[in-house]
Design a protein around this motif. Structure first.
Motif, PDB file in Angstrom:
ATOM      1  N   LEU A 124      -0.671  11.888  -7.190  1.00 35.16           N
ATOM      2  CA  LEU A 124      -0.691  12.047  -5.732  1.00 35.16           C
ATOM      3  C   LEU A 124      -0.615  10.690  -5.041  1.00 35.16           C
ATOM      4  CD1 LEU A 124      -1.084  13.943  -3.264  1.00 35.16           C
ATOM      5  CD2 LEU A 124      -3.531  13.504  -3.500  1.00 35.16           C
ATOM      6  N   LEU A 125      -1.377   9.717  -5.536  1.00 36.27           N
ATOM      7  CA  LEU A 125      -1.376   8.380  -4.927  1.00 36.27           C
ATOM      8  C   LEU A 125      -0.015   7.711  -5.045  1.00 36.27           C
ATOM      9  CD1 LEU A 125      -4.849   6.926  -5.965  1.00 36.27           C
ATOM     10  CD2 LEU A 125      -4.097   7.610  -3.687  1.00 36.27           C
ATOM     11  N   ILE A 126       0.641   7.821  -6.190  1.00 36.82           N
ATOM     12  CA  ILE A 126       1.930   7.139  -6.355  1.00 36.82           C
ATOM     13  C   ILE A 126       2.988   7.754  -5.437  1.00 36.82           C
ATOM     14  CG2 ILE A 126       2.836   8.475  -8.304  1.00 36.82           C
ATOM     15  CD1 ILE A 126       3.887   5.860  -9.463  1.00 36.82           C
TER      16      ILE A 126
ATOM     17  N   VAL B  68       4.040  -5.540   0.591  1.00 35.40           N
ATOM     18  CA  VAL B  68       3.832  -6.108  -0.748  1.00 35.40           C
ATOM     19  C   VAL B  68       2.661  -5.421  -1.442  1.00 35.40           C
ATOM     20  CG1 VAL B  68       3.152  -8.214  -1.983  1.00 35.40           C
ATOM     21  CG2 VAL B  68       4.877  -8.337  -0.181  1.00 35.40           C
ATOM     22  N   PHE B  69       1.587  -5.164  -0.704  1.00 34.14           N
ATOM     23  CA  PHE B  69       0.454  -4.433  -1.283  1.00 34.14           C
ATOM     24  C   PHE B  69       0.901  -3.056  -1.773  1.00 34.14           C
ATOM     25  CE2 PHE B  69      -2.610  -7.195   1.149  1.00 34.14           C
ATOM     26  CZ  PHE B  69      -3.324  -7.632   0.040  1.00 34.14           C
ATOM     27  N   PHE B  70       1.698  -2.351  -0.964  1.00 33.37           N
ATOM     28  CA  PHE B  70       2.179  -1.027  -1.365  1.00 33.37           C
ATOM     29  C   PHE B  70       3.034  -1.104  -2.629  1.00 33.37           C
ATOM     30  CE2 PHE B  70       1.400   0.812   2.992  1.00 33.37           C
ATOM     31  CZ  PHE B  70       0.639   1.886   2.559  1.00 33.37           C
TER      32      PHE B  70
ATOM     33  N   SER C 148       0.189   2.062 -10.313  1.00 36.80           N
ATOM     34  CA  SER C 148       0.027   3.495 -10.574  1.00 36.80           C
ATOM     35  C   SER C 148       1.000   3.965 -11.645  1.00 36.80           C
ATOM     36  CB  SER C 148       0.250   4.290  -9.289  1.00 36.80           C
ATOM     37  OG  SER C 148      -0.792   4.063  -8.386  1.00 36.80           O
ATOM     38  N   ALA C 149       2.217   3.423 -11.622  1.00 38.03           N
ATOM     39  CA  ALA C 149       3.195   3.795 -12.650  1.00 38.03           C
ATOM     40  C   ALA C 149       2.723   3.332 -14.030  1.00 38.03           C
ATOM     41  CB  ALA C 149       4.557   3.189 -12.315  1.00 38.03           C
TER      42      ALA C 149
END
Length: 196
Positions: A119-121, A180-182, A189-190
């Motif tokens: 979900l987060l990714i 950049v943080f994203f 996450s990957a």
């Protein structure tokens, strides 16, 4: 008459191995937990940069007097639809990041939880796109404000509205820090979703 019970050594060794396996933590939990902790810290930094960018742009305003006090030139973020989009997009991205913190905590507690990480990714990728689009569009307007465009007869306004231009430039830089943080969050996450 003595009764002896013979226990085969195979079953004794197998029992010890099963007990050791049940006590040992799952393989790979250590580095996945480290990624989850780093994910939480990066989300805090992304919140600060996204909401900081929105606040800096929303407060960008400058008024210049002309001949009299009644006739003035004013530059504000709400004069540019691109800057309005920027403020809304970065505020939404910051709000999403705040709401994503509980899911990030779940991945710290349960490093092998795939649902929360997936979900987060997905949502990080969506808000990465939104942040990059608003930042890039605003960067184009800030560039025109600084340099103008002689072919289109657009004058550079930053010679007069220096405070306004500094505020908008800072907001755009903060938005790219959030981007950049994203990107780092999506990559982490990957990596955490890999099985090995």
């Amino acid at each position: 008459m003595s009764t002896t019970i013979e226990i085969s050594e195979k079953s004794h060794v197998a029992g010890k191995a099963k007990a050791a396996m049940s006590v040992a933590p799952r393989e790979g939990a250590g580095w996945k937990k480290g990624i989850a902790i780093m994910d939480f810290i990066l989300r805090l930094g992304a919140i600060a940069s996204a909401l900081g960018a929105a606040a800096a742009m929303a407060t960008a305003d400058q008024t210049l007097p002309f001949f009299t006090q009644f006739f003035q030139f004013e530059a504000g973020y709400d004069d540019f639809p691109t800057f309005q989009f920027f403020v809304i997009a970065m505020a939404i991205a910051g709000g999403y990041l705040v709401l994503s913190l509980p899911f990030s905590i779940v991945t710290i507690i349960r490093p092998h939880a795939v649902g929360a990480r997936l979900l987060l990714i997905i949502l990080d990728t969506v808000f990465l796109t939104l942040s990059a689009a608003s930042g890039a569009a605003s960067a184009a307007i800030v560039y025109l404000a600084h340099n103008g465009n002689e072919d289109s007869n657009w004058l550079a306004i930053c010679n007069q509205f220096t405070d306004f231009c500094q505020a908008t430039s800072g907001a755009v830089v903060a938005s790219f820090v959030a981007v950049v943080f994203f990107v780092v969050l999506v990559i982490m996450s990957a990596l955490a979703l890999q099985k090995h």
